[in-house]
Design a protein around this motif. Structure first.
Motif, PDB file in Angstrom:
ATOM      1  N   GLY A  33       3.503  18.591  11.131  1.00 14.50           N
ATOM      2  CA  GLY A  33       4.580  17.643  10.949  1.00 14.50           C
ATOM      3  C   GLY A  33       4.797  17.276   9.500  1.00 14.50           C
ATOM      4  O   GLY A  33       4.445  18.008   8.578  1.00 14.50           O
ATOM      5  N   GLU A  34       5.350  16.092   9.306  1.00 18.25           N
ATOM      6  CA  GLU A  34       5.812  15.657   7.986  1.00 18.25           C
ATOM      7  C   GLU A  34       4.694  15.530   6.957  1.00 18.25           C
ATOM      8  O   GLU A  34       4.892  15.810   5.775  1.00 18.25           O
ATOM      9  N   HIS A  35       3.521  15.065   7.390  1.00 20.22           N
ATOM     10  CA  HIS A  35       2.391  14.868   6.479  1.00 20.22           C
ATOM     11  C   HIS A  35       1.197  15.717   6.914  1.00 20.22           C
ATOM     12  O   HIS A  35       0.073  15.223   6.969  1.00 20.22           O
ATOM     13  N   ALA A  36       1.418  16.976   7.232  1.00 20.75           N
ATOM     14  CA  ALA A  36       0.356  17.835   7.759  1.00 20.75           C
ATOM     15  C   ALA A  36      -0.864  17.828   6.847  1.00 20.75           C
ATOM     16  O   ALA A  36      -0.755  17.978   5.632  1.00 20.75           O
ATOM     17  N   GLY A  37      -2.037  17.599   7.452  1.00 23.31           N
ATOM     18  CA  GLY A  37      -3.289  17.542   6.715  1.00 23.31           C
ATOM     19  C   GLY A  37      -3.696  16.158   6.281  1.00 23.31           C
ATOM     20  O   GLY A  37      -4.848  15.932   5.893  1.00 23.31           O
ATOM     21  N   LYS A  38      -2.788  15.205   6.362  1.00 19.43           N
ATOM     22  CA  LYS A  38      -3.089  13.843   5.927  1.00 19.43           C
ATOM     23  C   LYS A  38      -3.904  13.109   6.988  1.00 19.43           C
ATOM     24  O   LYS A  38      -3.736  13.330   8.189  1.00 19.43           O
ATOM     25  N   THR A  39      -4.802  12.220   6.544  1.00 17.54           N
ATOM     26  CA  THR A  39      -5.601  11.396   7.446  1.00 17.54           C
ATOM     27  C   THR A  39      -5.142   9.949   7.333  1.00 17.54           C
ATOM     28  O   THR A  39      -5.015   9.407   6.228  1.00 17.54           O
ATOM     29  N   PHE A  40      -4.878   9.318   8.479  1.00 13.42           N
ATOM     30  CA  PHE A  40      -4.475   7.919   8.539  1.00 13.42           C
ATOM     31  C   PHE A  40      -5.659   7.116   9.068  1.00 13.42           C
ATOM     32  O   PHE A  40      -6.036   7.247  10.232  1.00 13.42           O
ATOM     33  N   HIS A  41      -6.263   6.300   8.226  1.00 13.06           N
ATOM     34  CA  HIS A  41      -7.401   5.491   8.635  1.00 13.06           C
ATOM     35  C   HIS A  41      -6.900   4.239   9.361  1.00 13.06           C
ATOM     36  O   HIS A  41      -6.008   3.542   8.875  1.00 13.06           O
ATOM     37  N   LEU A  42      -7.474   3.981  10.523  1.00 17.74           N
ATOM     38  CA  LEU A  42      -7.028   2.879  11.366  1.00 17.74           C
ATOM     39  C   LEU A  42      -7.845   1.621  11.092  1.00 17.74           C
ATOM     40  O   LEU A  42      -9.056   1.712  10.867  1.00 17.74           O
ATOM     41  N   PRO A  43      -7.212   0.457  11.119  1.00 22.25           N
ATOM     42  CA  PRO A  43      -7.964  -0.788  10.939  1.00 22.25           C
ATOM     43  C   PRO A  43      -8.921  -1.020  12.104  1.00 22.25           C
ATOM     44  O   PRO A  43      -8.770  -0.430  13.180  1.00 22.25           O
ATOM     45  N   GLU A  44      -9.911  -1.869  11.892  1.00 22.37           N
ATOM     46  CA  GLU A  44     -10.915  -2.141  12.920  1.00 22.37           C
ATOM     47  C   GLU A  44     -10.318  -2.822  14.143  1.00 22.37           C
ATOM     48  O   GLU A  44     -10.830  -2.679  15.253  1.00 22.37           O
ATOM     49  N   SER A  45      -9.227  -3.570  13.957  1.00 18.57           N
ATOM     50  CA  SER A  45      -8.577  -4.239  15.086  1.00 18.57           C
ATOM     51  C   SER A  45      -7.133  -4.522  14.710  1.00 18.57           C
ATOM     52  O   SER A  45      -6.748  -4.458  13.536  1.00 18.57           O
ATOM     53  N   GLY A  46      -6.324  -4.803  15.735  1.00 14.91           N
ATOM     54  CA  GLY A  46      -4.923  -5.123  15.497  1.00 14.91           C
ATOM     55  C   GLY A  46      -3.974  -4.119  16.104  1.00 14.91           C
ATOM     56  O   GLY A  46      -4.378  -3.137  16.739  1.00 14.91           O
ATOM     57  N   GLU A  47      -2.679  -4.382  15.913  1.00 18.49           N
ATOM     58  CA  GLU A  47      -1.628  -3.530  16.448  1.00 18.49           C
ATOM     59  C   GLU A  47      -0.832  -2.910  15.309  1.00 18.49           C
ATOM     60  O   GLU A  47      -0.640  -3.531  14.265  1.00 18.49           O
ATOM     61  N   PHE A  48      -0.368  -1.676  15.510  1.00 16.38           N
ATOM     62  CA  PHE A  48       0.513  -1.072  14.515  1.00 16.38           C
ATOM     63  C   PHE A  48       1.448  -0.094  15.202  1.00 16.38           C
ATOM     64  O   PHE A  48       1.067   0.648  16.109  1.00 16.38           O
ATOM     65  N   LEU A  49       2.696  -0.133  14.743  1.00 15.20           N
ATOM     66  CA  LEU A  49       3.758   0.655  15.334  1.00 15.20           C
ATOM     67  C   LEU A  49       3.815   2.057  14.734  1.00 15.20           C
ATOM     68  O   LEU A  49       3.438   2.282  13.587  1.00 15.20           O
ATOM     69  N   VAL A  50       4.332   2.974  15.548  1.00  8.97           N
ATOM     70  CA  VAL A  50       4.638   4.329  15.107  1.00  8.97           C
ATOM     71  C   VAL A  50       6.125   4.561  15.340  1.00  8.97           C
ATOM     72  O   VAL A  50       6.644   4.247  16.417  1.00  8.97           O
ATOM     73  N   GLY A  51       6.816   5.081  14.327  1.00 12.35           N
ATOM     74  CA  GLY A  51       8.243   5.328  14.474  1.00 12.35           C
ATOM     75  C   GLY A  51       8.776   6.218  13.382  1.00 12.35           C
ATOM     76  O   GLY A  51       8.019   6.808  12.615  1.00 12.35           O
ATOM     77  N   ARG A  52      10.091   6.274  13.306  1.00 12.44           N
ATOM     78  CA  ARG A  52      10.722   7.112  12.286  1.00 12.44           C
ATOM     79  C   ARG A  52      10.742   6.410  10.927  1.00 12.44           C
ATOM     80  O   ARG A  52      10.345   6.999   9.918  1.00 12.44           O
ATOM     81  N   THR A  53      11.207   5.168  10.907  1.00 10.53           N
ATOM     82  CA  THR A  53      11.287   4.447   9.628  1.00 10.53           C
ATOM     83  C   THR A  53      10.558   3.115   9.667  1.00 10.53           C
ATOM     84  O   THR A  53      10.408   2.476   8.635  1.00 10.53           O
ATOM     85  N   ARG A  54      10.079   2.708  10.843  1.00  7.60           N
ATOM     86  CA  ARG A  54       9.404   1.424  10.985  1.00  7.60           C
ATOM     87  C   ARG A  54       7.958   1.649  11.391  1.00  7.60           C
ATOM     88  O   ARG A  54       7.631   2.608  12.066  1.00  7.60           O
TER      89      ARG A  54
END
Length: 232
Positions: A33-54
């Motif tokens: 996809g758009e950032h192939a190979g990139k790693t997104f580290h997740l916070p220990e707790s909480g909510e986060f959205l996935v979308g196109r621009t948000r």
């Protein structure tokens, strides 16, 4: 057109033997996809959205994503869950083994989205490769962008095979589809979707609104983005 390399099968143990996500620090690594190979580290707790621009995870070039598309949540114990929103293209998770599916279920192979239509009430509409039979008849249809129905394939029990060529439903122009990629097995206890050892995998669409717990090794498809849950 440049061929896309196949996905490597996750090296994690089977789902029943996988370690509890409460004991590990999780991240999402993008396989395609758009950032192939990139790693997104997740916070220990909480909510986060996935979308196109948000959201915390956004992929602006992917027009198949909605805003928002899904919600990821880490609870106080570190467990990671995903909730899919009502969107045009949905959220898919790679099969581990087999899954019992109901009529109307969506699944994907390579770059193609399919819908299992279930058992047909009669044998009308059979294509030229199909002869009349007393066995139950089942149907699958291909879907295009915006869930527009495409070709429909109908076959009698016991199975329908999807692959690259010489199968019931073929995608000869897709290098990500194996010769025999997956099958629908029509059995007395229901219909099972099984991957046949493909490199890229078979993905099953997740239900909308229901929190699904994710584990290390889970592979997700959101629009044209493919990410895998890993131990950070």
């Amino acid at each position: 057109m440049t061929s896309t390399p196949p996905l490597k099968r996750p090296s994690s143990p089977p789902r029943s033997d996988a370690p509890s996500s409460a004991k590990i620090h999780l991240c999402l690594r993008q396989l395609r996809g758009e950032h192939a190979g990139k790693t997104f580290h997740l916070p220990e707790s909480g909510e986060f959205l996935v979308g196109r621009t948000r959201g915390a995870l956004s992929f602006a070039s992917d027009r198949s994503l909605d805003d928002p598309h899904a919600l990821l949540t880490r609870d106080e114990h570190g467990r990671l869950t995903l909730r899919a929103f009502p969107t045009r293209t949905g959220v898919y998770r790679r099969l581990r083994g087999e899954a019992l599916i109901e009529p109307g279920a969506f699944f994907s192979v390579g770059g193609h989205h399919l819908r299992f239509l279930g058992q047909l009430p009669n044998a009308s509409g059979l294509d030229t490769r199909q002869t009349l039979t007393k066995r139950p008849i089942f149907a699958v249809e291909e879907l295009f962008r915006g869930a527009i129905p495409g070709r429909r394939v109908v076959r009698p029990a016991p199975r329908l095979i999807v692959g690259h060529g010489g199968c019931d439903l073929d995608f000869p122009d897709d290098p990500l589809v194996q010769a025999r990629h997956c099958e629908l097995s029509f059995e007395a206890k229901g219909t099972f979707l099984r991957d046949l050892g493909s490199e890229d995998g078979t993905f099953l669409r997740l239900p909308v609104g229901e929190p699904i717990e994710l584990e290390e090794g889970d592979c997700l498809r959101l629009g044209d983005q493919i990410l895998v849950v890993e131990d950070a």
